[in-house]
Design an enzyme around this catalytic site. Structure first.
Site, PDB file in Angstrom:
ATOM      1  N   ASP A 268     -10.468  -7.957  26.465  1.00 17.09           N
ATOM      2  CA  ASP A 268     -10.096  -8.932  25.454  1.00 17.09           C
ATOM      3  C   ASP A 268     -10.625 -10.298  25.920  1.00 17.09           C
ATOM      4  O   ASP A 268     -11.099 -10.468  27.041  1.00 17.09           O
ATOM      5  CB  ASP A 268      -8.588  -8.929  25.212  1.00 17.09           C
ATOM      6  CG  ASP A 268      -8.253  -9.405  23.797  1.00 17.09           C
ATOM      7  OD1 ASP A 268      -9.100 -10.073  23.169  1.00 17.09           O
ATOM      8  OD2 ASP A 268      -7.146  -9.100  23.320  1.00 17.09           O
ATOM      9  N   TYR A 269     -10.536 -11.246  25.027  1.00 16.04           N
ATOM     10  CA  TYR A 269     -11.110 -12.585  25.175  1.00 16.04           C
ATOM     11  C   TYR A 269     -10.698 -13.253  26.493  1.00 16.04           C
ATOM     12  O   TYR A 269      -9.534 -13.601  26.666  1.00 16.04           O
ATOM     13  CB  TYR A 269     -10.610 -13.398  23.987  1.00 16.04           C
ATOM     14  CG  TYR A 269     -11.336 -14.679  23.656  1.00 16.04           C
ATOM     15  CD1 TYR A 269     -12.277 -14.709  22.632  1.00 16.04           C
ATOM     16  CD2 TYR A 269     -11.052 -15.851  24.332  1.00 16.04           C
ATOM     17  CE1 TYR A 269     -12.918 -15.898  22.292  1.00 16.04           C
ATOM     18  CE2 TYR A 269     -11.694 -17.041  24.004  1.00 16.04           C
ATOM     19  CZ  TYR A 269     -12.625 -17.058  22.981  1.00 16.04           C
ATOM     20  OH  TYR A 269     -13.252 -18.231  22.640  1.00 16.04           O
TER      21      TYR A 269
END
Lengths: 732, 732
Positions: A268-269
């Site tokens: 994820d980011y």
């Protein structure tokens, strides 16, 4: 194994050759995913990132779309780099790309796998027509705490329903051929247990047993693998003290070794970077090493691999073999998409123009939206509205708000002009001579609690009306990522206005828009009709009108328990019985598992939802009262439409394993079927259960079933009293 | 090993002989604990139970007391049974036997180990003088969810403070000689993780990782073992799917094999029976077998062993060896108490008369009570009250309620007449010419929410007063066992009255009585002074007056976090940092771990508490900046009384392990010292840390420390900003 995961000798040879030519820097580039931006003038790419593309330092881009723009970026990679490896374009196409469908939790309320798959299919068609290869969807995180804002993006609290929906969405996005230009790679996210955040606070610590991980949180991910999902995304949270993006247990032991997943894993980011604040890595370089060695293949936006990995390999903390393995996984997916054949094959301006917002897509969005809606209350059949309903007052901050219709994820969808509001939907549908007027009346903003600015106008409108449609709930960004709440009440001053509207004596129909279960306990006791509409998407207002006027008979069922108040959270139907279940004592009994002044029962149970007609359930019948290994048992019940309208019913199968080597839930959903019945019509619904369907993580951590006695319900909702159970046994 | 656990050849020979003579039925009798009853006429024993005693079917009795009555029961056993094995008498002496001290959570707020030990010591003296051998205390369950009613019976949320208090209580009850007639056996309960009940609902399911079990929930139990606790009690909840009373992992692997515990294990009330509703046993016989084979020695009140165990042994599902092991553990404890020498040695009428309610005990109770109180707020030094305070209005349902002073456990203490209320305490202390008047005003009953019956009277009194002492909180039985809530607000109509009292403009001093953290967020923003008095016991009213008038300068510190609202629960100071800590973003930043409209910070932090004076902390100093194996490090800070009154301060040492093989808490309490300082006086407080003090359950599940960097705070409370940290390293 999915078709795409079959070995392909031609691909292997091609990639052997390609990887053999790649420098370490070029390899690390393939493990790097960076964002594009979007400004009012259109898409834009930071200058540094453009240089990274041209230098092969980035292999994939997200947040870039339109055929024209993705073609431009692709060209930078093809023209600029030595090996001309095409870029992969990813995007958060969560519940629609241009044509926005209901939020994911709303779709789950349809219990309609065809509808859910259709939504994903349309999303893929639109997204791929704008050059997208890959969506960061579906989120398959089981979520049981309504405080957690991201509950809106999943399929609710249940393992079985969530697993079925995971499959439907993966198949909708990916179709049967990854190489088809109108399909996109799906992503099972967030691996794993992201929904179990402490006190419902997003990104907060997760602490659960491995047993609960395996029995509750992992099955929808396993279902996605079984359906052939191409990619996985790691979670922000830790599991057992290890950030998910650094968890070898999750990413290698479970995902690769136990499940045989053959796609690639993206973080994820910036979640590799976040292993430093987590206190798991001393610096970014170490975080990158831990992450890649644990099984991560691609770094989203953190640039940790980009900036550190060459040195990590050179100094021996990451092996060349581990790099090559990750690179191959990424390149295989590009190969399967056909990008090595034609890097521009998804960027087709003509297809784009022919595809976006197609009428059939808009119609599908309207259909899925009305299927998502759950009728929570309908005293004295105040709904549906008559076509000649007289004067309709639409009131509330969500009654005519285009932005809110879309929910927190809009992808490339238009929030400002295209969404049809509830007011517009009702106006479009209402018969001649019906007056439909609107007043905002209240505000959902937290800061407006206690204010009464618009009340007078709304009450004046209400008093002159024949029926009040109060459209209330939460602002579009009060759920979604980083949108947790410590209260489940109506925000702002909506509750106060609702009470005053009710006090007018006019019939009030509450249309709720929200991405989480709200504790609308007062409304449930006072307002005659409540329709939960989630955030219903581009065509949402038409869909609400379809339901309110009875053009469509609602059939949604809740995919998540609605608590009476936030103090019950987390709450879910498949709880354990405990040693002192409340049934042991009289009402008000002291030494049973209960609260002093709040019932254990929720406001609305999982699986609950009304219709404009009524359904009768025969007692469930079993074809046999026991089964053994390799056997099966069929259970059936006859459902009758006992009302006066045709309608659909989601018939639900629940099972309880009475005694286990570990304690088992009081009920577990094991099947469902959505049927349409004409008034007076009956149909027998039959479910087949095999011993494998009753498997769980046994005391010794093995996965399997145990012999013993089981209860079985065929029922319109969860709850031990929703129908009378029958009993069967499973023999060794 | 404690003194009592040393092998004793004489005892072994005696018990070999005795056990050799016992029938299986007699053995099972020794594993059975049944209750006595108490009626208005005095103690009473069900007729069937009397026959059980005389037949040797029961070896221990609880809820029986007074020298006379326990002697009568003992005589039934001695005269009636073949082997004349004496009965063991147990009782819930939780925070005082006759002289009632503050509730356990309140005592914990003193952070005063001498005071806490003294409370247990007095309890043991009174209880043993009435024939009691054994108390079901201390409860050492860590509790981090204020909804859970039994939070009142423990030592709060912290591992280290809880461990220290566990030791103090065990030593207070047991002294150095189990055979002394004025000591009683202590019980570490409830083993284990009872406080982690889902959603704070008592008896509800516990699901935590083994890592959290070992690092958070087990250490106070281990501390009790290290202090020589004689008995353990199992918990009602399950751990990892297995009810604690059937958990071989907890009762044998951990307790016996890892820790070497040599006392006996009793179940909680009917908790073997409850393994059937748990869904772990198919019937009571199986539950009994699972329980005994897992490591339980004694069945409390369930009569499962009594009714099933002979057959279970005869049919081979429980071995004779397992029975003999349990019997020996129980008989050893009776031997160590001296009961085989003289079964009546604790039942001494003369000692009873000389012991109960001794003035020194009452003085001790008053002293511990004032030490337990936490001054939460004191704007403009509205406290202490001047001796000539003018007209004092005491208002609120807890202002003159004897029953409530005692809290949920009263043991043999008098609830009706002996407790000194706050009104009585203030009246006794107030100077000549000070008027002290009382109005109940409000109600704490849930059903009275919205009512205003007594408001007018209270407001009239308030308006004529110079100062208002509002005594509010929860009814005595709103915490304790089976007393969970879904709201932490003031129950009934107290909040409404409090707001009206505040609106009079008269200074309001809120004295809170409660067994849990309440979300008195409004009061904290509006009421100038708040004193948390818990349920302060028999002498509570005097103790409150001691504090209000400044005869005692309060020094209590919270042993548990007070949430802003119930939606923050569970919350505790030693949380993980997460990957997106709120500090990373600006206030209001989006993608950090926070709630939309509630801060992450609690209302009051763990370790927080004010004084009538103020203290300054010098920066912490380290004697060295690193230590290695076998080494230690000393940290010191100079604390100065910067105010104008003598006062005590609890100086707290916190540590953060910055990077671990698993993520580590943002702070962990590792030491504290309570010091008294005269105005202007300074003292340097020094703490010594060894590597072992920094141990935890590492990634590979081994227990130990890891080299790396650490932060250290010497501070007046928890919280990263409570003082400036210094850094040291731990080297391999």
């Amino acid at each position: 194994q999915p078709a795409w995961a079959q070995r392909d000798a031609e691909m292997d040879a091609f990639l052997d050759d390609l990887i053999g030519k790649m420098t370490l820097e070029e390899k690390v580039g393939q493990l790097t995913l960076l964002t594009s931006d979007w400004e009012s003038t259109g898409p834009t790419m930071r200058e540094g990132y453009q240089q990274d593309i041209a230098a092969g330092r980035v292999g994939s881009i997200f947040n870039a779309y339109t055929a024209k723009y993705t073609r431009e970026l692709q060209q930078m990679a093809i023209d600029g780099t030595r090996l001309k490896i095409p870029l992969l374009f990813g995007y958060d196409v969560i519940h629609g790309h241009r044509t926005i469908f209901p939020i994911s939790l709303g779709e789950a309320a349809s219990w309609d796998m065809d509808a859910i798959e259709k939504s994903a299919r349309v999303s893929a068609q639109e997204a791929s027509a704008e050059g997208i290869h890959w969506t960061f969807s579906p989120m398959v995180d089981v979520a049981r705490d309504a405080r957690w804002g991201r509950i809106s993006e999943g399929a609710g609290e249940d393992v079985y329903l969530g697993s079925r929906i995971a499959k439907a969405r993966v198949h909708g996005y990916q179709g049967d051929d990854l190489g088809a230009v109108d399909t996109v790679l799906a992503t099972a996210k967030h691996f794993a247990a992201y929904g179990a955040a402490q006190a419902g606070r997003d990104y907060h610590t997760v602490d659960i047993s491995e047993r609960t991980l395996r029995d509750i949180y992992l099955p929808p991910f396993k279902a996605a693998v079984d359906e052939g999902v191409a990619t996985f995304m790691t979670a922000f949270n830790e599991y057992d003290g290890v950030p998910a993006s650094g968890s070898r247990f999750l990413l290698t032991d479970v995902l690769r070794n136990e499940w045989g997943f053959d796609g690639f894993v993206v973080t994820d980011y910036t979640s590799i970077n976040e292993m430093v604040p987590h206190g798991y890595a001393k610096d970014l370089a170490q975080a990158g090493e831990q992450s890649l060695n644990a099984g991560v293949d691609m770094d989203m936006q953190g640039a940790v691999f980009m900036e550190n990995m060459v040195k990590s390999v050179e100094e021996g903390r990451v092996s060349q073999a581990n790099i090559d393995r990750a690179v191959r996984r990424v390149l295989e997916m590009k190969y399967r998409l056909g990008l090595f054949e034609d890097p521009y094959r998804y960027a087709d301006q003509a297809r784009q123009e022919a595809t976006l917002y197609k009428p059939e897509f808009l119609e599908a969005a309207r259909d899925v939206a009305r299927k998502s809606m759950v009728l929570l209350r309908n005293e004295d059949n105040v709904l549906p509205l008559a076509a000649n309903a007289g004067r309709i007052a639409v009131i509330g901050p969500l009654g005519n708000s285009k932005t809110d219709m879309i929910g927190s994820w809009s992808a490339a969808g238009d929030r400002q002009t295209r969404p049809v509001t509830v007011l517009e939907g009702i106006q479009a549908r209402a018969g001649d001579g019906v007056s439909v007027e609107y007043a905002k009346g209240a505000s959902y903003e937290f800061a407006d609690a206690g204010k009464t600015d618009g009340f007078a106008e709304a009450l004046a409108l209400a008093k002159g009306a024949d029926v009040i449609v109060a459209v209330m709930g939460e602002k579009w960004d009060m759920t979604g990522e980083a949108a947790s709440r410590t209260s489940l009440d109506l925000p702002g001053n909506q509750q106060a206005l609702l009470e005053q509207l009710d006090a007018t004596g006019k019939p009030v129909i509450l249309v709720m828009m929200s991405g989480r279960p709200n504790s609308i306990t007062w409304a449930n006791e006072n307002v005659p009709a409540i329709l939960h509409a989630w955030y219903p998407g581009t065509q949402g207002g038409h869909a609400v009108a379809d339901v309110l006027f009875g053009d469509y008979n609602p059939a949604g069922k809740l995919p998540v328990t609605f608590p009476l108040n936030v103090g019950q959270a987390p709450i879910h139907y498949d709880m354990k019985n405990t040693g002192r279940p409340i049934e042991l004592g009289e009402p008000g009994a002291k030494y049973v598992s209960r609260y002093l002044s709040t019932p254990n029962d929720p406001l609305y149970r999982f699986g609950y939802g009304l219709s404009y007609t009524t359904f009768g359930y025969s007692p469930a019948k079993l074809a046999a009262t026991s089964m053994g290994p390799g056997g099966s048992i069929t259970a059936s019940a006859t459902i009758t439409n006992t009302g006066e309208r045709a309608g659909e019913e989601v018939v639900q199968l629940y099972v309880r394993d009475l005694v286990g080597s570990v304690t088992r839930p009081v009920q577990e959903l094991k099947g469902f079927e959505k049927i349409m019945l004409q008034p007076g019509e009956s149909r027998t619904v039959t479910f087949t259960l095999r011993p494998e369907d009753l498997a769980f993580t046994r005391a010794d951590m093995s996965h399997g079933w145990e012999p013993g006695e089981f209860q079985l319900w065929i029922a319109p909702s969860s709850g031990a009293k929703a129908s009378t159970p029958v009993t069967f046994s499973l023999t060794e």
